[in-house]
Design a protein around this motif. Structure first.
Motif, short mmCIF file in Angstrom:
data_model
loop_
_atom_site.label_atom_id
_atom_site.label_comp_id
_atom_site.label_asym_id
_atom_site.label_seq_id
_atom_site.Cartn_x
_atom_site.Cartn_y
_atom_site.Cartn_z
N LEU A 297 0.84 -1.35 0.00
CA LEU A 297 0.07 -0.02 -0.06
C LEU A 297 0.78 1.29 0.00
O LEU A 297 0.64 2.24 -0.81
CB LEU A 297 -1.09 -0.16 1.19
CG LEU A 297 -2.16 -1.01 1.21
CD1 LEU A 297 -2.86 -1.09 2.46
CD2 LEU A 297 -3.04 -0.71 0.07
N ALA A 298 1.84 1.25 0.70
CA ALA A 298 2.73 2.27 0.74
C ALA A 298 3.48 2.62 -0.59
O ALA A 298 3.44 3.82 -1.07
CB ALA A 298 4.08 2.15 1.69
N GLY A 299 3.85 1.52 -1.18
CA GLY A 299 4.02 1.95 -2.78
C GLY A 299 2.97 2.08 -3.65
O GLY A 299 3.20 3.31 -4.43
N GLN A 300 1.68 2.06 -3.34
CA GLN A 300 0.44 2.32 -4.25
C GLN A 300 0.16 4.03 -3.89
O GLN A 300 -0.16 4.34 -4.86
CB GLN A 300 -0.60 1.48 -4.07
CG GLN A 300 -0.46 0.16 -4.41
CD GLN A 300 -1.56 -0.68 -4.12
OE1 GLN A 300 -2.86 -0.19 -3.36
NE2 GLN A 300 -1.66 -2.13 -4.34
N TYR A 301 0.66 4.22 -2.79
CA TYR A 301 0.20 5.68 -2.41
C TYR A 301 1.16 6.74 -2.76
O TYR A 301 1.25 7.94 -2.88
CB TYR A 301 0.24 5.78 -1.04
CG TYR A 301 -1.41 5.49 -0.46
CD1 TYR A 301 -2.32 6.30 -0.30
CD2 TYR A 301 -1.64 4.17 -0.05
CE1 TYR A 301 -3.34 6.11 0.20
CE2 TYR A 301 -2.75 3.75 0.29
CZ TYR A 301 -3.80 4.52 0.43
OH TYR A 301 -4.91 4.20 0.73
N GLY A 302 2.50 6.12 -3.47
CA GLY A 302 3.37 7.04 -4.18
C GLY A 302 4.02 8.05 -3.30
O GLY A 302 4.11 9.35 -3.89
N GLY A 303 4.25 7.58 -2.23
CA GLY A 303 5.01 8.46 -1.22
C GLY A 303 4.16 9.41 -0.24
O GLY A 303 4.60 10.36 0.29
N ARG A 304 2.84 9.28 -0.28
CA ARG A 304 1.88 10.23 0.27
C ARG A 304 2.10 10.10 1.96
O ARG A 304 1.69 10.69 2.70
CB ARG A 304 0.50 9.79 -0.22
CG ARG A 304 0.18 10.54 -1.57
CD ARG A 304 -1.09 10.49 -2.08
NE ARG A 304 -1.98 11.21 -1.12
CZ ARG A 304 -3.24 10.84 -0.94
NH1 ARG A 304 -3.90 9.79 -1.49
NH2 ARG A 304 -4.10 11.40 -0.25
N PHE A 305 2.80 9.01 2.26
CA PHE A 305 3.02 8.79 3.58
C PHE A 305 4.50 7.80 3.83
O PHE A 305 4.64 7.08 2.79
CB PHE A 305 1.91 7.86 4.42
CG PHE A 305 1.90 6.32 4.19
CD1 PHE A 305 2.26 5.46 4.67
CD2 PHE A 305 0.77 6.05 2.98
CE1 PHE A 305 2.31 4.15 4.45
CE2 PHE A 305 0.23 4.77 2.82
CZ PHE A 305 1.14 4.05 3.29
N LEU A 306 4.96 8.18 4.69
CA LEU A 306 6.39 7.46 5.06
C LEU A 306 6.04 6.24 6.01
O LEU A 306 5.36 6.65 7.10
CB LEU A 306 7.30 8.48 5.92
CG LEU A 306 8.78 7.86 6.06
CD1 LEU A 306 9.38 7.29 4.72
CD2 LEU A 306 9.46 9.01 6.72
N LEU A 307 6.35 5.05 5.70
CA LEU A 307 6.18 3.81 6.47
C LEU A 307 7.64 3.73 7.23
O LEU A 307 8.64 3.64 6.70
CB LEU A 307 5.92 2.54 5.52
CG LEU A 307 5.84 1.27 6.10
CD1 LEU A 307 4.49 1.37 7.40
CD2 LEU A 307 5.62 0.31 5.38
N GLY A 308 7.47 3.51 8.49
CA GLY A 308 8.72 3.27 9.15
C GLY A 308 8.38 1.78 10.33
O GLY A 308 7.37 1.72 10.45
#
Length: 75
Positions: free
Chosen positions: A8-19
């Motif tokens: 999902l992080a990849g699909q959102y194209g950088g709209r959120f940072l996953l840590g």
């Protein structure tokens, strides 16, 4: 949950940072954010947790996506 969140992080194209935090090695961070159960997602903006927004457990992909969308809509 991790593979779904990463996808999902990849699909959102950088709209959120996953840590990701290793609970065993980062006990100070777990205490700071009062994490008592795993998995727990803690949305943070400007170094502060978004109030009433954490997600504990894995609700399934559709609900997880809705949860992410709701957090992004607030900011």
């Amino acid at each position: 949950m991790k593979p779904v969140v990463e996808r999902l992080a990849g699909q959102y194209g950088g709209r959120f940072l996953l840590g990701e935090v290793d609970a065993d090695r980062s006990r100070d961070l777990m205490t700071r954010y009062n994490v008592r159960y795993l998995p727990t997602l803690v949305p943070v903006r400007d170094s502060a947790e978004l109030p009433n927004s954490r997600l504990i457990g894995y609700p399934g992909e559709a609900k997880l996506k809705a949860w992410i969308d709701a957090r992004l809509a607030k900011g």
